[in-house]
Design a protein around this motif. Sequence first.
Motif, PDB file in Angstrom:
ATOM      1  N   HIS A 167       0.852  -1.197   0.000  1.00 16.61           N
ATOM      2  CA  HIS A 167       0.000   0.000   0.000  1.00 16.61           C
ATOM      3  C   HIS A 167       0.888   1.248   0.000  1.00 16.61           C
ATOM      4  CE1 HIS A 167      -3.036   2.912   1.213  1.00 16.61           C
ATOM      5  NE2 HIS A 167      -3.966   1.997   1.106  1.00 16.61           N
ATOM      6  N   PRO A 168       0.541   2.278  -0.777  1.00 19.47           N
ATOM      7  CA  PRO A 168       1.369   3.493  -0.810  1.00 19.47           C
ATOM      8  C   PRO A 168       1.643   4.088   0.567  1.00 19.47           C
ATOM      9  CG  PRO A 168      -0.274   3.548  -2.561  1.00 19.47           C
ATOM     10  CD  PRO A 168      -0.585   2.338  -1.744  1.00 19.47           C
ATOM     11  N   LEU A 169       0.653   4.048   1.466  1.00 16.41           N
ATOM     12  CA  LEU A 169       0.879   4.574   2.809  1.00 16.41           C
ATOM     13  C   LEU A 169       1.954   3.779   3.544  1.00 16.41           C
ATOM     14  CD1 LEU A 169      -2.773   5.315   4.021  1.00 16.41           C
ATOM     15  CD2 LEU A 169      -0.963   6.994   3.619  1.00 16.41           C
ATOM     16  N   CYS A 170       1.964   2.452   3.338  1.00 18.14           N
ATOM     17  CA  CYS A 170       2.946   1.611   4.024  1.00 18.14           C
ATOM     18  C   CYS A 170       4.327   1.706   3.382  1.00 18.14           C
ATOM     19  CB  CYS A 170       2.482   0.159   4.032  1.00 18.14           C
ATOM     20  SG  CYS A 170       1.180  -0.149   5.226  1.00 18.14           S
ATOM     21  N   VAL A 171       4.364   1.880   2.088  1.00 18.46           N
ATOM     22  CA  VAL A 171       5.649   2.027   1.405  1.00 18.46           C
ATOM     23  C   VAL A 171       6.360   3.273   1.920  1.00 18.46           C
ATOM     24  CG1 VAL A 171       6.758   2.469  -0.821  1.00 18.46           C
ATOM     25  CG2 VAL A 171       4.927   0.757  -0.643  1.00 18.46           C
ATOM     26  N   ASN A 172       5.603   4.365   2.097  1.00 19.89           N
ATOM     27  CA  ASN A 172       6.198   5.627   2.547  1.00 19.89           C
ATOM     28  C   ASN A 172       6.368   5.694   4.064  1.00 19.89           C
ATOM     29  OD1 ASN A 172       6.337   6.756  -0.083  1.00 19.89           O
ATOM     30  ND2 ASN A 172       4.169   7.271   0.006  1.00 19.89           N
TER      31      ASN A 172
END
Length: 340
Positions: A57-62
Motif C-alpha cells: 500500500h502506498p501509505l505503508c511504502v512511505n
Amino acid sequence: MAPEETAEAASLLRNFERRFLAARSLRSFPWQILEEKLRDSSGSELLLNILQKTVKHPLCVNRPPSVKYAQGFLSELIKKHEAVHEEPLDQLYEALAEVLTAKEHPQCYRSYLLPSGDSVTLSESTAIISHGTTGLVTWNAALYLAEWAIENPLAFAHRTVLELGSGAGLTGLVICKMCCPRAYVFSDCHSRVLEQLRGNILLNGLSLEPGATAAAQHPGHNTRDSESPRLMVAQLDWDIVTAPQLAAFQPDIVIAADVLYCPETILSLVGVLHRLSACQKDQRAPDAYIAFTVRNPETCQLFTTELGRAGIPWEKVPQHDQKLFSCEERSEMAILKLML
C-alpha cells in the motif's frame, strides 16, 4: 464471479487493509474467512490483491509499520497460502525477503483511513512504555472517541477544543480533519510526547501556530485560513496548572481519552476538570467528554465518585454506530459527558 462474491471479496480486502495499516493485532484478522476464499480458483489473485492493500500500500511504502509486524503478517499470509495451494506464490516470498533485510527502527507508523478518503498517519514508539511514558502509542479509547467524533461533528464544529493527555495525537488529528473545529489545543505533560505530537501534526499536512508550545496561550480566532483550525501543542501538568491558565485557552469543549489508569492520575484529572468548570465563556462552562477502556471497574467507580465529590454531574454517552478503526476485541469502552 457473482456480485455477492465480489462484495464479499471487497469487504475482506477492506478488512485486511484497515487492520494492517493500523497495525492491529494479527490474531484480529479474518484469517478463517481468508482460508475459505483461498480454496477457490481465484485464491492467488485474492492474495496478490491483499498484498497490494497491505505491505505494498502506498501509505505503508512511505510510512511502514514495524519490521517485526510486517514479517509476522507475511509469514501468516504465506502459511495460509501453502495450506491450500501446492504452487508457491513468488510475490509473497519476495515481499518477505524485502522485509527480512529491512532494519527495525524504534519508531514505526500506523495509518487510519477516514470516511472522507483522507487518512491519519502517526509515528509511534514500537514499545508500549518508552522514555518513561505510555503516551507514545495510540490506545483504544482514543480510537473510540475519534469514531464518536466523526459521527457527531457538530459537537466540535467552529469550536475551540482542549484535549487533555493527547498522547500520539490520533483523536485530535481526526477531529481536525473531519469535524471543522475553529481551534484545537493538543496537550500533554511529557516533553517527549509533545515532541512526537508536533511531528505527527506536521506529518499529516497540518500547521502549528508559530511558537505555540507554551504552557497556556490564547488560541484566539483563526484568521489564517477559515477552512483550517488553528492548532497548538501545550505543555500541561494537571497538578500545577491554574484556573487562569486554563481559562486563557477559552475552550468550548474539553476531551480526554484513556487517562483513567491509576488513582493518582484520576485525582489529578478531576482536579483539572474542577478548575476548568470555572472557565466561563459567554456565561457557559465547556462541555467535557472523557473516553476510557473499562479495564478495572474499581478504577471507573473511583472516577465517578471523585466527580461527585467535585460537584461535576455526568452521564454516559450512548454507543455510536461507527466502527472504523478496528479496536481490539473484548475491550469494553465508554464515554462520559461531564457538565462542568
